[in-house]
Design a protein around this motif. Structure first.
Motif, PDB file in Angstrom:
ATOM      1  N   PRO A   1       0.837  -1.209   0.000  1.00  0.00           N
ATOM      2  CA  PRO A   1       0.000   0.000   0.000  1.00  0.00           C
ATOM      3  C   PRO A   1       0.871   1.259   0.000  1.00  0.00           C
ATOM      4  N   ARG A   2       0.358   2.316  -0.627  1.00  0.00           N
ATOM      5  CA  ARG A   2       1.122   3.551  -0.765  1.00  0.00           C
ATOM      6  C   ARG A   2       0.314   4.755  -0.272  1.00  0.00           C
ATOM      7  N   THR A   3       1.044   5.778   0.143  1.00  0.00           N
ATOM      8  CA  THR A   3       0.418   7.054   0.478  1.00  0.00           C
ATOM      9  C   THR A   3      -0.116   7.669  -0.814  1.00  0.00           C
ATOM     10  N   PRO A   4      -0.984   8.683  -0.719  1.00  0.00           N
ATOM     11  CA  PRO A   4      -1.502   9.326  -1.941  1.00  0.00           C
ATOM     12  C   PRO A   4      -0.408   9.801  -2.902  1.00  0.00           C
ATOM     13  N   SER A   5       0.765  10.204  -2.357  1.00  0.00           N
ATOM     14  CA  SER A   5       1.838  10.687  -3.241  1.00  0.00           C
ATOM     15  C   SER A   5       2.793   9.580  -3.689  1.00  0.00           C
ATOM     16  N   GLY A   6       2.526   8.340  -3.252  1.00  0.00           N
ATOM     17  CA  GLY A   6       3.294   7.209  -3.795  1.00  0.00           C
ATOM     18  C   GLY A   6       4.342   6.595  -2.886  1.00  0.00           C
ATOM     19  N   GLY A   7       4.351   6.957  -1.612  1.00  0.00           N
ATOM     20  CA  GLY A   7       5.325   6.376  -0.682  1.00  0.00           C
ATOM     21  C   GLY A   7       4.806   5.099  -0.052  1.00  0.00           C
ATOM     22  N   PHE A   8       5.695   4.133   0.151  1.00  0.00           N
ATOM     23  CA  PHE A   8       5.289   2.866   0.763  1.00  0.00           C
ATOM     24  C   PHE A   8       4.851   3.059   2.207  1.00  0.00           C
TER      25      PHE A   8
ATOM     26  N   ASN B   1      16.336  -5.296 -15.420  1.00  0.00           N
ATOM     27  CA  ASN B   1      17.064  -4.298 -16.206  1.00  0.00           C
ATOM     28  C   ASN B   1      16.867  -2.880 -15.666  1.00  0.00           C
ATOM     29  N   GLY B   2      16.673  -2.778 -14.335  1.00  0.00           N
ATOM     30  CA  GLY B   2      16.607  -1.467 -13.685  1.00  0.00           C
ATOM     31  C   GLY B   2      15.340  -0.677 -13.932  1.00  0.00           C
ATOM     32  N   LYS B   3      14.245  -1.354 -14.239  1.00  0.00           N
ATOM     33  CA  LYS B   3      13.025  -0.630 -14.635  1.00  0.00           C
ATOM     34  C   LYS B   3      12.413   0.216 -13.510  1.00  0.00           C
ATOM     35  N   SER B   4      12.719  -0.103 -12.244  1.00  0.00           N
ATOM     36  CA  SER B   4      12.049   0.572 -11.121  1.00  0.00           C
ATOM     37  C   SER B   4      12.924   1.596 -10.400  1.00  0.00           C
ATOM     38  N   LEU B   5      14.020   1.987 -11.009  1.00  0.00           N
ATOM     39  CA  LEU B   5      14.944   2.895 -10.317  1.00  0.00           C
ATOM     40  C   LEU B   5      14.305   4.238  -9.980  1.00  0.00           C
ATOM     41  N   ASP B   6      13.462   4.751 -10.844  1.00  0.00           N
ATOM     42  CA  ASP B   6      12.798   6.032 -10.562  1.00  0.00           C
ATOM     43  C   ASP B   6      11.857   5.906  -9.368  1.00  0.00           C
ATOM     44  N   ASP B   7      11.173   4.777  -9.274  1.00  0.00           N
ATOM     45  CA  ASP B   7      10.257   4.556  -8.152  1.00  0.00           C
ATOM     46  C   ASP B   7      11.024   4.474  -6.837  1.00  0.00           C
ATOM     47  N   ILE B   8      12.184   3.842  -6.886  1.00  0.00           N
ATOM     48  CA  ILE B   8      13.036   3.734  -5.691  1.00  0.00           C
ATOM     49  C   ILE B   8      13.497   5.130  -5.259  1.00  0.00           C
ATOM     50  N   ALA B   9      13.969   5.909  -6.211  1.00  0.00           N
ATOM     51  CA  ALA B   9      14.405   7.273  -5.893  1.00  0.00           C
ATOM     52  C   ALA B   9      13.250   8.099  -5.329  1.00  0.00           C
ATOM     53  N   LYS B  10      12.047   7.837  -5.831  1.00  0.00           N
ATOM     54  CA  LYS B  10      10.873   8.591  -5.376  1.00  0.00           C
ATOM     55  C   LYS B  10      10.634   8.428  -3.879  1.00  0.00           C
TER      56      LYS B  10
END
Length: 399
Positions: free
Chosen positions: A150-157, A188-197
């Motif tokens: 589950p995530r916060t409205p802005s996308g945080g776990f 192949n690193g597809k989720s790197l932006d989500d991790i940085a977020k």
């Protein structure tokens, strides 16, 4: 006849005492002082917990973040000082929990507890070496949890299902290094932006503009009684939570490609945090339980946060993320621990004192995040949240 029986009993008793004395003497030699601190601490863990599932005095095998932390530190130790005992100790934990079909004993997927992800870091190397399907399936299960977390409205776990809309600093360490290694290994690193977020949200919403420090938690809904009604942040700075965050940054950077646009951003966050923490380092080299409050009202110099900062600063400097001066700051922290917070036991074991056993926010019984709450939580010698980072710091400092 009776005299002979008495004499024999006395003889057996003396022999027993002699064996005990010899045994104790042999045990005392098990952890020589000439070993590096990292090896001495690992030997202590193995002496105090005969089987790896017994870490933190567990009486039965359970999938848990403290095992993940300590055994990950031993994995790093094994890379620099290879020893089949380390390999066996780490793998025995995994094999106690991972079943032939890849299910993880004691793990509850639908709790969405991000703490439970971190032990999955142990599976990458074991799967790479064995190619056994069960390890891959367990990795995929933990990746699926991240996908559905589950995530916060802005996308945080969320930290856990029972803590809606809350991000805790602890959670960045629990989830992101595994997530980064997984996406680089299998996707192949597809989720790197989500991790940085995840880090971006913390930096934007949880950072105190005055000190530069980060609060223990942030409630995006601002509904929790502990949350500031304007910002959603918890009331205080807890050194261990800041330590989790610092370790998360340096460990994620191991897998974040240098040419990725978010790499520089994470390095900047690490530098901001190091800059903010340094003024609060005590003359002893240590940091206080409540980071910014000094020696007031029961506040104390705390082991786990200090060890985590020592590791993150030393690794950051070694990797070139931080200026070289942070290696010296890490050395001071490590010296402070060895001089003030460590005792040597009868068997040569390393005993870290002044470690906070546990702290959190909300829950039942309710934890309000107040200064009084943090300084009154119980302490525990050789708490795994101190022993694991101590091993990692010793490795980075070559101590």
């Amino acid at each position: 006849m009776k005299k002979n029986i008495k004499r024999n009993k006395l003889l057996y008793l003396l022999q027993g005492l002699l064996l005990i004395l010899i045994g104790n003497n042999l045990q005392a030699q098990e952890i020589p002082k000439k070993l590096k601190w990292s090896e001495r601490m690992a030997a202590t863990v193995m002496l105090q917990h005969k089987e790896s599932f017994m870490i933190d005095h567990a009486t039965s095998p359970k999938w848990d973040y403290v095992h993940g932390l300590v055994l990950t530190s031993m994995e790093e130790l094994n890379k620099k000082h290879p020893n089949p005992k380390y390999t066996e100790y780490i793998k025995s934990y995994v094999d106690k929990l991972i079943q032939n079909d890849g299910t993880i004993d004691s793990y509850k997927f639908d709790s969405y507890n991000i703490d439970m992800v971190v032990a999955g870091r142990l599976l990458f190397d074991i799967y790479a070496k064995t190619k056994e399907e069960k390890y891959l399936k367990a990795l995929q299960t933990l990746r699926k949890q991240i996908e559905e977390q589950p995530r916060t409205p802005s996308g945080g776990f969320w930290h856990k299902k029972i803590y809606p809309n809350q991000m805790w600093l602890d959670g960045l360490y629990m989830g992101e290094p595994f997530y980064t290694q997984y996406t680089m290994t299998f996707e192949n690193g597809k989720s790197l932006d989500d991790i940085a977020k995840q880090f971006e949200l913390i930096q934007k919403n949880d950072r105190d503009p005055k000190t530069g420090l980060l609060y223990h938690g942030w409630d995006e809904s601002k509904q929790m009684p502990w949350a500031n009604k304007t910002t959603g942040t918890s009331p205080n700075f807890w050194s261990r939570s800041l330590g989790w965050y610092a370790m998360a940054l340096v460990d994620v950077l191991d897998y974040m490609p240098k040419n990725h646009p978010k790499h520089k951003e994470l390095v900047n966050y690490l530098n901001q945090l190091a800059t903010a923490l340094t003024p609060f380092q005590d003359v002893s080299g240590l940091w206080y339980q409540v980071t910014d409050k000094g020696a007031v009202g029961g506040n104390y110099l705390e082991a786990s946060g200090t060890a985590m900062f020592a590791y993150a600063f030393a690794k950051g400097a070694n990797k070139g993320y931080l200026p070289k001066k942070y290696k010296k700051i890490a050395q001071r922290a490590f010296d402070g621990m060895t001089k003030q917070l460590i005792k040597i036991g009868a068997n040569g074991e390393v005993i870290i004192t002044q470690a906070c056993a546990v702290a959190g926010l909300g829950g039942n019984p309710y934890r309000d995040g107040s200064f009084e709450y943090y300084v009154n939580e119980k302490k525990k010698d050789n708490d795994p949240k101190a022993t694991g980072p101590f091993i990692l710091a010793a490795l980075e400092l070559n101590r």
